[in-house]
Design an enzyme around this catalytic site. Sequence first.
Site, PDB file in Angstrom:
ATOM      1  N   ALA A   1       0.723  -1.568  -0.024  1.00  0.00           N
ATOM      2  CA  ALA A   1      -0.077   0.066  -0.115  1.00  0.00           C
ATOM      3  C   ALA A   1       0.751   1.216  -0.087  1.00  0.00           C
ATOM      4  CB  ALA A   1      -0.616  -0.159   1.277  1.00  0.00           C
ATOM      5  N   TYR A   2       2.043   0.923   0.511  1.00  0.00           N
ATOM      6  CA  TYR A   2       2.615   2.278   0.525  1.00  0.00           C
ATOM      7  C   TYR A   2       3.490   2.505  -0.161  1.00  0.00           C
ATOM      8  CZ  TYR A   2       6.579   4.780   2.721  1.00  0.00           C
ATOM      9  OH  TYR A   2       7.529   6.160   2.717  1.00  0.00           O
ATOM     10  N   SER A   3       4.336   1.513  -0.329  1.00  0.00           N
ATOM     11  CA  SER A   3       4.829   1.601  -2.287  1.00  0.00           C
ATOM     12  C   SER A   3       4.602   2.107  -3.177  1.00  0.00           C
ATOM     13  CB  SER A   3       5.848   0.839  -2.143  1.00  0.00           C
ATOM     14  OG  SER A   3       6.694   0.083  -1.184  1.00  0.00           O
TER      15      SER A   3
END
Length: 669
Positions: A558-560
Amino acid sequence: MRSRWSSDAVAGLDPVALRVYTSRLLGSEPSLVLFGGGNTSVKHLRPDPRGGMRRTLTIKGSGTDLSSIGRDGFAPLALDDLLLLRERKTLDDETMVELVTLALLDTRAPRPSIETLLHAFIPLGWVDHSHADAILTLTNQPDGAARVRDALGGAVGLVPYVKPGFELSKAAASVYDADPSISGLVLNKHGLVTFGETAEESYERHIELVSLAEKRIARAWFGPRMPTIQSQADVSSLALSLRGLLSRRRHTIVRSDASPRIRAFVDQPDLGRFSQQGPATPDHVLRTKRLPLVLPSADPADAPQAVARYEAAYDAYVTEHADADHDFRHDPGPRVVLVPGVGMFTAGRTAAEADAVAQIYRHTMNVIEGAESMGGYAALPVRDFFDIEYWPLELYKLKLAPPDRELAGRVALVTGAASGIGRAAARVLAAAGAHVLVSDIDATGAGQVAGLICESGDAAEPLELDVTDPSAVSSAMRQAAIAVGGIDIVVSNAGIADAASIAVLELDAWQRSLDVNATGHFLVTKSAVRAMREQRIGGSVILVCTKNALDPGRDFGAYSAAKAAQLQLGRVLAIENGEHGIRVNMVNPDAVFADSRLWSRDLRAGRAAAHGVDVDQLEDFYRRRNLLQSPIGVDDVAEAVLFLASDRSSKTTGAILPVDGGVRGAFPR
Ligand code: ZN
């Protein structure tokens, strides 16, 4: 005006401490003196460093502020040496300064006031000089002398206008000698001098004479007359356009004031005549310039021509009055801009400077309105203002000022600035001279960071901001325009992180990461580049991305993915905004633990599991995996942000600057 004298406060004070006390009483009254204006002195006996006691004139240092003055703001001089000068027929400014300096009894003392000889030549022990609004309201009328006589009777002597210095000192002393029973001198179109045998007598005479003058002034209060048609958006557009025009040579902070007090002045049908005569007292010319610019309308499209006309007129004024060998010129732009139906804009290299201009001009408005309600406002001839504006003794003060810092006059917005990389970036940019808007969803944290920056003497303001809220973001940009004129540097940094493998990632968590880590940057940078385009002086946008955007790891999807969108957003912004002089660059840090809110306990546990190491070993793991085997700190990232914000990287846009110690999979490509 009421007396602030307190007998309790002065008990046991030596002459210099007493001089400090009543100087501050005068300084605490803005309608008497503002920002270094006015001066005070005491004559007393003082030990001479070379032996014996000396008759001494202790006088305010040049440019020292009376409201906050201390003992070290005063300079002690050998009075008898100064009195010898009165015998001279003429004395040019340079020789006067040299001879006054030679009389100093303390080599560490500040440079004595330009009005030192005036104080020396009055034989009484205490002398107080101010630029009282009420006195100027009387003198700055066509029949000023009669107005002063009418209000103050025979209590004062009248001294015709002469530029401060030797000639004025002699003129003032002869008026005093002709009638030593007077309690003060009115210096025409300049201010008031009182004197006395005691500190109290001189101070009380000052308050009494100003009060008498105030009683004669019935200032008409008109109130705003024109309908307010401008929305906040219009005012911010006008601020952006003005700031851009005033910052073409050097960056400038622009403050705006649309209060009823200002509107009452700028909405007057006679504003064009009122405002185009000159300041109330010559030393205001150094802050406000001789004339404000009056804009013909609130339409930003009219501003460029009006500013150009003002600058051409200013250049012509310097050319007309300057000697042939004169090479220095102040920036030709206006310091005060008046807009009927809107309010006032003031310009300065710092917000404090722009505020000082605004405060001085508010007093100018009082004096003009007061005089106009009586016999009409009449300022000094143009030549007299020029002589002060380009007086070598005043220009000397400019040379004393420290050189501008790298980001002086620029405004920077940093998001997510309550902690970690954002906080470090905010501090570094402020230390380089920028006015920093410290924004965060955590208003308290933003306030603390802004407070720390201000405590260290730099400029910052807190701003509560949720980067995922479109209306909050565009309103923040409008607020910035109204508060400081616009924006030059945006550090889009706010971010969050959750660790989970995609197979088990909840839609909520995925969506939330996209909202903050991608859409948040879209909203902030979209508003920023729009504001920068309106200003037309370029800008620098810095996106704090991550090594993961180029080199993702497992269980961090989700972050990347959102950060990869942010990185691509930056590249597209660079492509679309180069023609506007707006640079957009990315900083890719890796594993910045210290001082970080991003690295929550859960995130640490998640990343440790993903890398198959102990939570305790996580920081060490990240350190060892980079080529330099170095831990990465927030200051390392802030240094990269500063480089990309400054003109040192003026030929760089669309770049990715890694701050990760060297992670081979994350090499930019
Ligand atoms: Zn003065």
